[in-house]
Write a protein that holds these residues in place. Structure first.
Motif, PDB file in Angstrom:
ATOM      1  N   GLY A   1       1.004  -1.338  -0.161  1.00  0.00           N
ATOM      2  CA  GLY A   1       0.297  -0.449  -0.245  1.00  0.00           C
ATOM      3  C   GLY A   1       0.547   1.039   0.361  1.00  0.00           C
ATOM      4  N   LEU A   2       2.298   0.900   0.844  1.00  0.00           N
ATOM      5  CA  LEU A   2       2.992   2.138   0.512  1.00  0.00           C
ATOM      6  C   LEU A   2       4.254   2.791  -0.067  1.00  0.00           C
ATOM      7  CD1 LEU A   2       4.076   4.444   2.646  1.00  0.00           C
ATOM      8  CD2 LEU A   2       5.923   2.638   2.660  1.00  0.00           C
ATOM      9  N   VAL A   3       3.896   1.561  -0.994  1.00  0.00           N
ATOM     10  CA  VAL A   3       4.818   1.274  -2.696  1.00  0.00           C
ATOM     11  C   VAL A   3       3.616   1.800  -3.771  1.00  0.00           C
ATOM     12  CG1 VAL A   3       5.478   0.571  -4.652  1.00  0.00           C
ATOM     13  CG2 VAL A   3       5.700  -0.357  -2.124  1.00  0.00           C
ATOM     14  N   GLU A   4       2.034   2.047  -3.673  1.00  0.00           N
ATOM     15  CA  GLU A   4       1.378   2.124  -4.478  1.00  0.00           C
ATOM     16  C   GLU A   4       0.358   3.711  -4.316  1.00  0.00           C
ATOM     17  OE1 GLU A   4      -2.420  -0.538  -3.316  1.00  0.00           O
ATOM     18  OE2 GLU A   4      -1.175  -1.954  -4.842  1.00  0.00           O
ATOM     19  N   TYR A   5       0.968   4.276  -3.522  1.00  0.00           N
ATOM     20  CA  TYR A   5       0.491   5.643  -2.775  1.00  0.00           C
ATOM     21  C   TYR A   5       1.533   6.593  -3.584  1.00  0.00           C
ATOM     22  CZ  TYR A   5       0.887  10.081  -0.572  1.00  0.00           C
ATOM     23  OH  TYR A   5       0.620  11.620  -0.239  1.00  0.00           O
TER      24      TYR A   5
ATOM     25  N   PHE B   1       0.078  10.876  -5.982  1.00  0.00           N
ATOM     26  CA  PHE B   1      -1.149  11.520  -5.905  1.00  0.00           C
ATOM     27  C   PHE B   1      -1.288  12.776  -5.817  1.00  0.00           C
ATOM     28  CE2 PHE B   1      -4.823  12.205  -3.094  1.00  0.00           C
ATOM     29  CZ  PHE B   1      -6.343  11.838  -4.714  1.00  0.00           C
ATOM     30  N   ASP B   2      -0.345  13.634  -4.307  1.00  0.00           N
ATOM     31  CA  ASP B   2      -0.092  14.558  -3.803  1.00  0.00           C
ATOM     32  C   ASP B   2       0.517  14.609  -4.366  1.00  0.00           C
ATOM     33  OD1 ASP B   2      -1.919  14.671  -1.810  1.00  0.00           O
ATOM     34  OD2 ASP B   2      -1.428  13.207  -0.895  1.00  0.00           O
ATOM     35  N   GLY B   3       1.354  15.441  -5.706  1.00  0.00           N
ATOM     36  CA  GLY B   3       2.806  15.582  -6.211  1.00  0.00           C
ATOM     37  C   GLY B   3       3.966  14.787  -5.986  1.00  0.00           C
ATOM     38  N   ASN B   4       4.768  15.606  -6.772  1.00  0.00           N
ATOM     39  CA  ASN B   4       6.012  14.569  -6.685  1.00  0.00           C
ATOM     40  C   ASN B   4       7.163  15.010  -6.345  1.00  0.00           C
ATOM     41  OD1 ASN B   4       6.495  16.575  -8.710  1.00  0.00           O
ATOM     42  ND2 ASN B   4       7.142  15.669 -10.580  1.00  0.00           N
ATOM     43  N   GLU B   5       7.227  15.411  -5.112  1.00  0.00           N
ATOM     44  CA  GLU B   5       8.475  16.102  -4.579  1.00  0.00           C
ATOM     45  C   GLU B   5       9.569  15.318  -3.763  1.00  0.00           C
ATOM     46  OE1 GLU B   5       7.619  18.592  -0.480  1.00  0.00           O
ATOM     47  OE2 GLU B   5       5.812  17.412  -0.598  1.00  0.00           O
ATOM     48  N   ARG B   6       9.966  15.934  -4.071  1.00  0.00           N
ATOM     49  CA  ARG B   6      11.043  14.496  -3.056  1.00  0.00           C
ATOM     50  C   ARG B   6      11.487  14.167  -1.860  1.00  0.00           C
ATOM     51  NH1 ARG B   6      17.879  14.642  -2.156  1.00  0.00           N
ATOM     52  NH2 ARG B   6      18.603  12.563  -2.681  1.00  0.00           N
TER      53      ARG B   6
ATOM     54  N   LEU C   1       3.549  12.669   5.111  1.00  0.00           N
ATOM     55  CA  LEU C   1       2.760  11.870   4.170  1.00  0.00           C
ATOM     56  C   LEU C   1       1.634  10.436   4.200  1.00  0.00           C
ATOM     57  CD1 LEU C   1       4.443  14.078   2.547  1.00  0.00           C
ATOM     58  CD2 LEU C   1       3.650  13.084   0.135  1.00  0.00           C
ATOM     59  N   ILE C   2       2.546   9.634   4.930  1.00  0.00           N
ATOM     60  CA  ILE C   2       2.145   8.315   4.816  1.00  0.00           C
ATOM     61  C   ILE C   2       2.971   7.656   5.709  1.00  0.00           C
ATOM     62  CG2 ILE C   2       3.495   7.302   2.587  1.00  0.00           C
ATOM     63  CD1 ILE C   2       0.703   5.916   1.666  1.00  0.00           C
TER      64      ILE C   2
ATOM     65  N   TYR D   1      13.030  -5.072   0.504  1.00  0.00           N
ATOM     66  CA  TYR D   1      12.080  -4.547  -0.308  1.00  0.00           C
ATOM     67  C   TYR D   1      11.485  -2.839  -1.129  1.00  0.00           C
ATOM     68  CZ  TYR D   1       6.669  -5.482  -1.030  1.00  0.00           C
ATOM     69  OH  TYR D   1       5.282  -5.189  -2.224  1.00  0.00           O
ATOM     70  N   LEU D   2      12.271  -2.253   0.000  1.00  0.00           N
ATOM     71  CA  LEU D   2      11.179  -1.047  -0.857  1.00  0.00           C
ATOM     72  C   LEU D   2      12.204  -0.575  -1.951  1.00  0.00           C
ATOM     73  CD1 LEU D   2      10.859   0.641   2.391  1.00  0.00           C
ATOM     74  CD2 LEU D   2       8.924   0.309   0.442  1.00  0.00           C
ATOM     75  N   HIS D   3      13.661  -0.574  -1.785  1.00  0.00           N
ATOM     76  CA  HIS D   3      14.854  -0.973  -2.524  1.00  0.00           C
ATOM     77  C   HIS D   3      14.204  -1.230  -4.092  1.00  0.00           C
ATOM     78  CE1 HIS D   3      17.896   2.078  -1.839  1.00  0.00           C
ATOM     79  NE2 HIS D   3      17.679   1.329  -0.573  1.00  0.00           N
ATOM     80  N   ALA D   4      13.831  -2.834  -4.159  1.00  0.00           N
ATOM     81  CA  ALA D   4      13.431  -3.205  -5.222  1.00  0.00           C
ATOM     82  C   ALA D   4      11.836  -2.866  -5.818  1.00  0.00           C
ATOM     83  CB  ALA D   4      13.207  -4.669  -5.032  1.00  0.00           C
TER      84      ALA D   4
END
Length: 235
Positions: free
Chosen positions: A48-52, A57-62, A88-89, A217-220
């Motif tokens: 769910g974190l990755v999908e968000y 959805f809330d922009g593409n800031e760093r 954000l999440i 996992y998050l890196h991949a």
């Protein structure tokens, strides 16, 4: 009262700031206006974190992702003008309940072993011992301080002294289900009742392994975003 209020309002428009020596003074008291921050969305899985994040959805800031513990990950922006961050999440893992250092009766312990632990060799051995212990013989226990022996069923109509495995290597569900559950050593003890308990014996080293598994996992999953430097992950 009305006159004083009118004078106060008029005075607001005549605020002056003066520097006297090394000090700065104002003719009116000034109040800081804080920049607003966001309230984080809460999810219960890494997917769910990755999908968000991939939805932008809330922009593409760093953004930075912080693996705070084996069960908590948060995502936030850089400082705003007040040196506060926008969170954000956040992800909080939903895990089955098992209490270490607590005695369970044999039936409850049997159920917990099957529902709260990943299947492996030591878990299966423990299930055989716990599931076959003879209640009328629970006081017939041999204990040398390290290992135990109990009277248990060894066949359809036979009983014998069975060695209780100790220490045991188990993998409880202690982190997000999307990653491998770290194995660690436990002290397995039994006492009359019959009752059973597990005691952690690795000093908490499993937590570092779990956090590294989450980071991998998050890196991949976010490889594209990391390469473009939109997301930084720390653990």
């Amino acid at each position: 009262m009305i006159k004083e209020a009118i004078q106060y309002i008029v005075g607001l428009g005549n605020t002056r700031v003066e520097e006297v020596g090394t000090q700065i003074f104002s003719t009116q008291k000034l109040h800081k206006v804080d920049e607003s921050t966001t309230e984080a969305i809460e999810v219960h899985s890494l997917s769910g974190l990755v999908e968000y994040l991939q939805s932008e959805f809330d922009g593409n800031e760093r953004l930075m992702m912080h693996v705070k513990s084996p069960t908590k990950v948060s995502c936030f922006s850089s400082f705003n003008r007040d040196l506060n961050r926008n969170f954000l999440i956040k992800a909080n893992a939903m895990l089955p309940s098992f209490n270490f250092d607590r005695w369970y009766d044999s039936e409850d312990f049997n159920i917990k072993l099957q529902s709260c632990f990943v299947k492996n060799e030591d878990r299966d051995i423990m299930l055989k011992v716990v599931g076959n212990i003879k209640e009328e013989a629970v006081n017939t226990v041999g204990d040398d301080g390290v290992s135990q022996a109990v009277v248990a069923k060894t066949g359809v109509a036979t009983v014998a002294n069975v060695r209780v495995p100790n220490p045991v290597v188990l993998a409880p569900y202690r982190t997000f289900v999307e990653v491998d559950q770290p194995e660690s050593e436990f002290i397995f003890r039994m006492q009359s009742g019959p009752s059973c308990a597990l005691f952690e014996a690795d000093g908490g080293a499993w937590k570092l392994t779990a956090m590294q598994n989450i980071k991998n996992y998050l890196h991949a999953a976010l490889e594209k975003e990391i390469q473009s430097e939109k997301i930084v992950i720390i653990a």
